[in-house]
Design a protein around this motif. Structure first.
Motif, mmCIF file in Angstrom:
data_model
loop_
_atom_site.group_PDB
_atom_site.id
_atom_site.type_symbol
_atom_site.label_atom_id
_atom_site.label_comp_id
_atom_site.label_asym_id
_atom_site.label_seq_id
_atom_site.Cartn_x
_atom_site.Cartn_y
_atom_site.Cartn_z
ATOM 1 N N ALA A 1 5.900 -13.286 -1.519
ATOM 2 C CA ALA A 1 6.645 -14.272 -2.305
ATOM 3 C C ALA A 1 5.997 -14.547 -3.654
ATOM 4 C CB ALA A 1 6.764 -15.565 -1.514
ATOM 5 N N VAL A 2 6.846 -14.851 -4.631
ATOM 6 C CA VAL A 2 6.391 -15.274 -5.960
ATOM 7 C C VAL A 2 6.632 -16.779 -6.068
ATOM 8 C CG1 VAL A 2 6.752 -15.088 -8.450
ATOM 9 C CG2 VAL A 2 6.905 -13.043 -7.003
ATOM 10 N N HIS A 3 5.555 -17.547 -6.262
ATOM 11 C CA HIS A 3 5.661 -19.005 -6.384
ATOM 12 C C HIS A 3 5.432 -19.404 -7.838
ATOM 13 C CE1 HIS A 3 5.523 -19.183 -2.010
ATOM 14 N NE2 HIS A 3 4.400 -18.482 -2.031
ATOM 15 N N LEU A 4 6.313 -20.243 -8.390
ATOM 16 C CA LEU A 4 6.167 -20.720 -9.761
ATOM 17 C C LEU A 4 5.485 -22.079 -9.772
ATOM 18 C CD1 LEU A 4 9.645 -19.813 -11.331
ATOM 19 C CD2 LEU A 4 7.614 -18.381 -11.021
ATOM 20 N N GLU A 5 4.601 -22.266 -10.747
ATOM 21 C CA GLU A 5 3.961 -23.577 -10.902
ATOM 22 C C GLU A 5 4.010 -23.983 -12.368
ATOM 23 O OE1 GLU A 5 -0.129 -23.515 -9.769
ATOM 24 O OE2 GLU A 5 -0.786 -22.378 -11.526
ATOM 25 N N GLY A 6 4.054 -25.297 -12.612
ATOM 26 C CA GLY A 6 4.132 -25.802 -13.971
ATOM 27 C C GLY A 6 5.570 -25.946 -14.437
ATOM 28 N N GLU A 7 5.736 -26.329 -15.703
ATOM 29 C CA GLU A 7 7.065 -26.520 -16.280
ATOM 30 C C GLU A 7 7.132 -25.866 -17.643
ATOM 31 O OE1 GLU A 7 8.200 -30.577 -16.406
ATOM 32 O OE2 GLU A 7 8.055 -30.890 -14.242
ATOM 33 N N ALA A 8 8.250 -25.205 -17.910
ATOM 34 C CA ALA A 8 8.489 -24.663 -19.248
ATOM 35 C C ALA A 8 8.855 -25.813 -20.176
ATOM 36 C CB ALA A 8 9.605 -23.623 -19.189
ATOM 37 N N VAL A 9 8.942 -25.536 -21.481
ATOM 38 C CA VAL A 9 9.274 -26.590 -22.435
ATOM 39 C C VAL A 9 10.694 -27.071 -22.176
ATOM 40 C CG1 VAL A 9 7.698 -25.637 -24.161
ATOM 41 C CG2 VAL A 9 10.104 -24.970 -24.185
ATOM 42 N N SER A 10 11.011 -28.241 -22.708
ATOM 43 C CA SER A 10 12.339 -28.820 -22.482
ATOM 44 C C SER A 10 13.424 -27.948 -23.112
ATOM 45 C CB SER A 10 12.398 -30.238 -23.064
ATOM 46 O OG SER A 10 12.114 -30.209 -24.449
ATOM 47 N N ASP A 11 14.631 -28.130 -22.610
ATOM 48 C CA ASP A 11 15.799 -27.386 -23.097
ATOM 49 C C ASP A 11 15.682 -25.888 -22.865
ATOM 50 O OD1 ASP A 11 17.003 -29.754 -24.002
ATOM 51 O OD2 ASP A 11 15.914 -29.651 -25.901
ATOM 52 N N THR A 12 14.998 -25.504 -21.792
ATOM 53 C CA THR A 12 14.941 -24.095 -21.419
ATOM 54 C C THR A 12 15.421 -23.942 -19.979
ATOM 55 O OG1 THR A 12 12.628 -24.281 -20.690
ATOM 56 C CG2 THR A 12 13.016 -23.539 -22.956
ATOM 57 N N LEU A 13 15.783 -22.727 -19.626
ATOM 58 C CA LEU A 13 16.214 -22.404 -18.274
ATOM 59 C C LEU A 13 15.305 -21.297 -17.743
ATOM 60 C CD1 LEU A 13 18.342 -22.737 -16.000
ATOM 61 C CD2 LEU A 13 19.653 -20.917 -17.126
ATOM 62 N N VAL A 14 14.645 -21.564 -16.617
ATOM 63 C CA VAL A 14 13.742 -20.582 -16.021
ATOM 64 C C VAL A 14 14.505 -19.822 -14.932
ATOM 65 C CG1 VAL A 14 11.579 -20.226 -14.758
ATOM 66 C CG2 VAL A 14 11.737 -22.032 -16.500
ATOM 67 N N VAL A 15 14.621 -18.512 -15.117
ATOM 68 C CA VAL A 15 15.356 -17.667 -14.177
ATOM 69 C C VAL A 15 14.360 -16.768 -13.441
ATOM 70 C CG1 VAL A 15 17.150 -15.923 -13.879
ATOM 71 C CG2 VAL A 15 17.371 -17.661 -15.678
ATOM 72 N N THR A 16 14.315 -16.890 -12.114
ATOM 73 C CA THR A 16 13.470 -16.012 -11.305
ATOM 74 C C THR A 16 14.270 -14.760 -10.980
ATOM 75 O OG1 THR A 16 12.326 -17.920 -10.332
ATOM 76 C CG2 THR A 16 12.095 -15.811 -9.202
ATOM 77 N N GLU A 17 13.945 -13.668 -11.636
ATOM 78 C CA GLU A 17 14.674 -12.421 -11.436
ATOM 79 C C GLU A 17 14.316 -11.773 -10.095
ATOM 80 O OE1 GLU A 17 16.996 -11.522 -13.377
ATOM 81 O OE2 GLU A 17 16.634 -12.672 -15.207
ATOM 82 N N HIS A 18 13.067 -11.951 -9.658
ATOM 83 C CA HIS A 18 12.619 -11.421 -8.365
ATOM 84 C C HIS A 18 11.801 -12.498 -7.662
ATOM 85 C CE1 HIS A 18 13.593 -7.574 -10.324
ATOM 86 N NE2 HIS A 18 13.739 -7.104 -9.105
ATOM 87 N N ALA A 19 12.278 -12.956 -6.510
ATOM 88 C CA ALA A 19 11.562 -13.992 -5.756
ATOM 89 C C ALA A 19 10.415 -13.401 -4.945
ATOM 90 C CB ALA A 19 12.521 -14.731 -4.832
ATOM 91 N N THR A 20 10.417 -12.070 -4.779
ATOM 92 C CA THR A 20 9.329 -11.381 -4.083
ATOM 93 C C THR A 20 8.960 -10.137 -4.878
ATOM 94 O OG1 THR A 20 10.811 -10.023 -2.734
ATOM 95 C CG2 THR A 20 10.147 -12.154 -1.824
ATOM 96 N N ILE A 21 7.742 -9.623 -4.634
ATOM 97 C CA ILE A 21 7.339 -8.355 -5.237
ATOM 98 C C ILE A 21 6.739 -7.464 -4.157
ATOM 99 C CG2 ILE A 21 6.965 -9.248 -7.568
ATOM 100 C CD1 ILE A 21 3.962 -9.312 -6.947
ATOM 101 N N LEU A 22 6.904 -6.172 -4.344
ATOM 102 C CA LEU A 22 6.369 -5.202 -3.395
ATOM 103 C C LEU A 22 4.934 -4.861 -3.788
ATOM 104 C CD1 LEU A 22 7.106 -3.364 -0.951
ATOM 105 C CD2 LEU A 22 7.670 -1.591 -2.632
#
Length: 215
Positions: free
Chosen positions: A105-126
């Motif tokens: 699994a890929v876990h995200l931490e922290g926050e991007a700057v305001s007025d942005t959209l964070v898109v996880t293209e792959h929730a896991t990696i091989l």
């Protein structure tokens, strides 16, 4: 990753009827295979198996009476689509020190700057790792990222002994500018119009006055 010891029983009955009887006893039919061995059909305790498989890539130490203990990883888990209970498990035999390829699994931490959209293209990696040292996952920081920022597989810091098994330029996280309220409303209106089959009205040509053609 710690090994989870599970006591299994040899299975000699097959078919749908036998599988139903096994499940009624709160047990799970399973098969062990790999390393050139013939498939070994076993029955697992339902509750212990359910708890063990809550962890991704659970390393199981399968103990069958009268046989040597075998290390195995879940290859495929079939679940009841409504109840979510485990109906069958395919287990692949592994050896200590052996390298295996698994999805983590890929876990995200922290926050991007305001007025942005964070898109996880792959929730896991091989990745490739030792069977007895499979990481639970990787953590990726998106703290302070602005629109246009991207995180590729090669940017992820992997635990020692773990290597990528996918292309390094695989896009994992993409940060884009968030849509404004006006853009969202416009897209919604367009989608609604398309769904209802409505089209923009076409202006009718004005009728010529009587006698105009003769002039």
């Amino acid at each position: 990753m710690a090994e989870v010891k599970i006591q299994a029983e040899s299975r000699t009955e097959f078919g749908k009827g036998a599988a139903r009887r096994i499940r009624r006893d709160n047990k799970v039919p399973a098969v062990l295979y790999g390393h050139g061995t013939d498939p070994v059909h076993i029955t697992l305790p339902g509750h212990d198996t359910m708890l063990a498989l809550k962890t991704a890539n659970a390393l199981l130490l399968i103990e069958v009476e009268g046989s040597e203990s075998l290390l195995a990883l879940p290859k495929q888990v079939q679940r009841d689509p409504l109840k979510g209970t485990i109906e069958h498990v395919d287990l692949v035999i592994v050896k200590r020190g052996e390298k295996v390829q698994v999805e983590i699994a890929v876990h995200l931490e922290g926050e991007a700057v305001s007025d942005t959209l964070v898109v996880t293209e792959h929730a896991t990696i091989l990745v490739e790792a030792e069977a007895t040292h499979i990481p639970d996952g990787v953590t990726v920081s998106i703290e302070g990222l602005d629109a246009g920022a991207q995180i590729h597989a090669s940017d992820i810091k992997l635990p020692v002994g773990t290597t990528l098994a996918i292309e390094p330029d695989t896009l994992i996280v993409n940060v884009t500018a968030a849509q404004t309220a006006e853009q969202v409303e416009a897209e919604l209106a367009e989608a609604t119009a398309e769904a209802s089959g409505e089209t923009a009205p076409v202006a009718e040509p004005a009728e010529e006055p009587v006698g105009a053609a003769a002039e």
